[in-house]
Write a protein that holds these residues in place. Structure first.
Motif, PDB file in Angstrom:
ATOM      1  N   ASP A 104      -0.885  -8.509  37.100  1.00 48.84           N
ATOM      2  CA  ASP A 104      -1.861  -8.370  36.086  1.00 48.84           C
ATOM      3  C   ASP A 104      -3.135  -7.720  36.832  1.00 48.84           C
ATOM      4  N   ASP A 105      -3.445  -7.965  38.049  1.00 41.90           N
ATOM      5  CA  ASP A 105      -4.606  -7.888  38.579  1.00 41.90           C
ATOM      6  C   ASP A 105      -4.831  -6.229  38.932  1.00 41.90           C
ATOM      7  N   LEU A 106      -3.902  -5.636  39.025  1.00 41.07           N
ATOM      8  CA  LEU A 106      -3.766  -3.993  39.035  1.00 41.07           C
ATOM      9  C   LEU A 106      -4.049  -3.264  37.657  1.00 41.07           C
ATOM     10  N   VAL A 107      -3.469  -3.874  36.671  1.00 40.31           N
ATOM     11  CA  VAL A 107      -3.710  -3.577  35.123  1.00 40.31           C
ATOM     12  C   VAL A 107      -5.384  -3.759  34.895  1.00 40.31           C
ATOM     13  N   HIS A 108      -5.569  -4.776  35.247  1.00 38.64           N
ATOM     14  CA  HIS A 108      -7.322  -5.169  35.081  1.00 38.64           C
ATOM     15  C   HIS A 108      -8.123  -4.056  35.848  1.00 38.64           C
ATOM     16  N   ALA A 109      -7.602  -3.800  36.959  1.00 34.40           N
ATOM     17  CA  ALA A 109      -8.595  -2.827  37.641  1.00 34.40           C
ATOM     18  C   ALA A 109      -8.472  -1.516  37.005  1.00 34.40           C
ATOM     19  N   LEU A 110      -7.309  -1.113  36.747  1.00 34.55           N
ATOM     20  CA  LEU A 110      -7.302   0.376  36.029  1.00 34.55           C
ATOM     21  C   LEU A 110      -7.926   0.201  34.803  1.00 34.55           C
ATOM     22  N   SER A 111      -7.971  -0.948  33.890  1.00 36.40           N
ATOM     23  CA  SER A 111      -8.627  -1.207  32.725  1.00 36.40           C
ATOM     24  C   SER A 111     -10.276  -1.075  32.894  1.00 36.40           C
ATOM     25  N   ASP A 112     -10.783  -1.603  33.910  1.00 34.43           N
ATOM     26  CA  ASP A 112     -12.078  -1.261  34.493  1.00 34.43           C
ATOM     27  C   ASP A 112     -12.428  -0.055  34.730  1.00 34.43           C
ATOM     28  N   ALA A 113     -11.476   0.583  35.335  1.00 39.96           N
ATOM     29  CA  ALA A 113     -11.691   2.112  35.876  1.00 39.96           C
ATOM     30  C   ALA A 113     -11.897   2.938  34.567  1.00 39.96           C
ATOM     31  N   THR A 114     -11.256   2.649  33.686  1.00 40.08           N
ATOM     32  CA  THR A 114     -11.170   3.672  32.575  1.00 40.08           C
ATOM     33  C   THR A 114     -12.359   3.203  31.615  1.00 40.08           C
ATOM     34  N   ALA A 115     -12.676   1.962  31.443  1.00 43.02           N
ATOM     35  CA  ALA A 115     -14.181   1.539  30.752  1.00 43.02           C
ATOM     36  C   ALA A 115     -15.305   2.237  31.549  1.00 43.02           C
ATOM     37  N   ALA A 116     -14.889   2.486  32.884  1.00 43.08           N
ATOM     38  CA  ALA A 116     -16.016   3.115  33.682  1.00 43.08           C
ATOM     39  C   ALA A 116     -16.393   4.552  33.490  1.00 43.08           C
ATOM     40  N   GLY A 117     -15.145   5.011  32.706  1.00 41.98           N
ATOM     41  CA  GLY A 117     -15.225   6.575  32.506  1.00 41.98           C
ATOM     42  C   GLY A 117     -14.189   7.493  33.526  1.00 41.98           C
ATOM     43  N   VAL A 118     -13.190   6.495  34.125  1.00 45.76           N
ATOM     44  CA  VAL A 118     -12.364   7.448  35.239  1.00 45.76           C
ATOM     45  C   VAL A 118     -11.005   7.557  34.300  1.00 45.76           C
ATOM     46  N   CYS A 119     -10.542   8.625  34.423  1.00 43.70           N
ATOM     47  CA  CYS A 119      -9.411   9.375  33.729  1.00 43.70           C
ATOM     48  C   CYS A 119      -8.213   9.011  34.741  1.00 43.70           C
ATOM     49  N   VAL A 120      -7.463   7.757  34.148  1.00 43.79           N
ATOM     50  CA  VAL A 120      -6.290   7.269  34.937  1.00 43.79           C
ATOM     51  C   VAL A 120      -5.117   8.055  34.480  1.00 43.79           C
ATOM     52  N   VAL A 121      -4.395   8.655  35.174  1.00 40.82           N
ATOM     53  CA  VAL A 121      -3.115   9.520  34.900  1.00 40.82           C
ATOM     54  C   VAL A 121      -1.975   8.850  35.562  1.00 40.82           C
ATOM     55  N   VAL A 122      -0.865   8.346  34.926  1.00 42.17           N
ATOM     56  CA  VAL A 122       0.244   7.791  35.329  1.00 42.17           C
ATOM     57  C   VAL A 122       1.161   8.880  35.741  1.00 42.17           C
ATOM     58  N   THR A 123       1.833   9.111  36.970  1.00 46.63           N
ATOM     59  CA  THR A 123       2.437  10.290  37.102  1.00 46.63           C
ATOM     60  C   THR A 123       3.856   9.857  37.941  1.00 46.63           C
ATOM     61  N   THR A 124       4.853  10.500  38.319  1.00 38.85           N
ATOM     62  CA  THR A 124       5.819  10.110  38.899  1.00 38.85           C
ATOM     63  C   THR A 124       6.077  11.047  40.260  1.00 38.85           C
ATOM     64  N   GLN A 125       6.714  10.538  41.141  1.00 38.87           N
ATOM     65  CA  GLN A 125       6.949  11.376  42.444  1.00 38.87           C
ATOM     66  C   GLN A 125       8.280  11.835  42.505  1.00 38.87           C
ATOM     67  N   CYS A 126       9.154  11.538  41.451  1.00 39.80           N
ATOM     68  CA  CYS A 126      10.496  12.097  41.228  1.00 39.80           C
ATOM     69  C   CYS A 126      10.572  13.483  41.149  1.00 39.80           C
ATOM     70  N   HIS A 127      11.462  14.281  41.480  1.00 42.93           N
ATOM     71  CA  HIS A 127      11.387  15.654  41.308  1.00 42.93           C
ATOM     72  C   HIS A 127      12.098  16.011  39.896  1.00 42.93           C
ATOM     73  N   THR A 128      12.613  15.117  39.140  1.00 43.94           N
ATOM     74  CA  THR A 128      13.038  15.135  37.826  1.00 43.94           C
ATOM     75  C   THR A 128      12.608  14.054  37.068  1.00 43.94           C
ATOM     76  N   GLY A 129      12.789  14.039  35.785  1.00 46.83           N
ATOM     77  CA  GLY A 129      12.176  13.063  35.086  1.00 46.83           C
ATOM     78  C   GLY A 129      10.948  12.926  34.786  1.00 46.83           C
ATOM     79  N   SER A 130      10.543  11.924  33.999  1.00 43.97           N
ATOM     80  CA  SER A 130       9.085  11.876  33.384  1.00 43.97           C
ATOM     81  C   SER A 130       8.703  10.302  33.329  1.00 43.97           C
ATOM     82  N   VAL A 131       7.349  10.395  33.152  1.00 44.42           N
ATOM     83  CA  VAL A 131       6.733   9.199  32.764  1.00 44.42           C
ATOM     84  C   VAL A 131       6.868   8.746  31.374  1.00 44.42           C
TER      85      VAL A 131
END
Length: 119
Positions: free
Chosen positions: A7-34
């Motif tokens: 939960d602490d990571l989710v809270h940190a990401l929430s704080d970042a987006t509230a501060a105006g940071v664009c948080v994008v979730v991506t994958t390192q897999c060659h196929t598939g998607s988020v």
């Protein structure tokens, strides 16, 4: 995969987006998607303000973010919205994405039916 019990990571990401940071979730897999929102962790990321890179490669995600952030006429909310829009073939539109691996038979049948209409 992101740990679902951190939960602490989710809270940190929430704080970042509230501060105006664009948080994008991506994958390192060659196929598939988020697939944000299909599982509990993805729903927590959506609530934190993160956006999905869909099936973009890591390189395409980086280039798209660099382009959008470099434009001076876009707000951070517009950038977040545009990350889910196919601008130059870097992203498969959501309606053309195959259903998730554990999708219901109904979802798979609808996808199959709609895919046949495209061609």
């Amino acid at each position: 995969n992101m740990p679902s019990l951190k939960d602490d990571l989710v809270h940190a990401l929430s704080d970042a987006t509230a501060a105006g940071v664009c948080v994008v979730v991506t994958t390192q897999c060659h196929t598939g998607s988020v697939l944000l929102g299909h599982y509990a962790t993805g729903q927590a990321l959506i609530k934190a303000g993160a956006v999905s890179a869909g099936d973009m490669t890591l390189e395409a995600t980086t280039a798209k973010l660099a382009y959008l952030l470099g434009r001076q006429d876009l707000t951070i909310d517009e950038i977040r919205n545009l990350m889910g829009v196919d601008l130059r073939g870097e992203l498969t539109p959501k309606e053309q994405m195959p259903p998730p691996p554990l999708a219901s038979s109904y979802e798979k049948a609808i996808f199959k039916k709609n895919r046949c209409r495209i061609f």
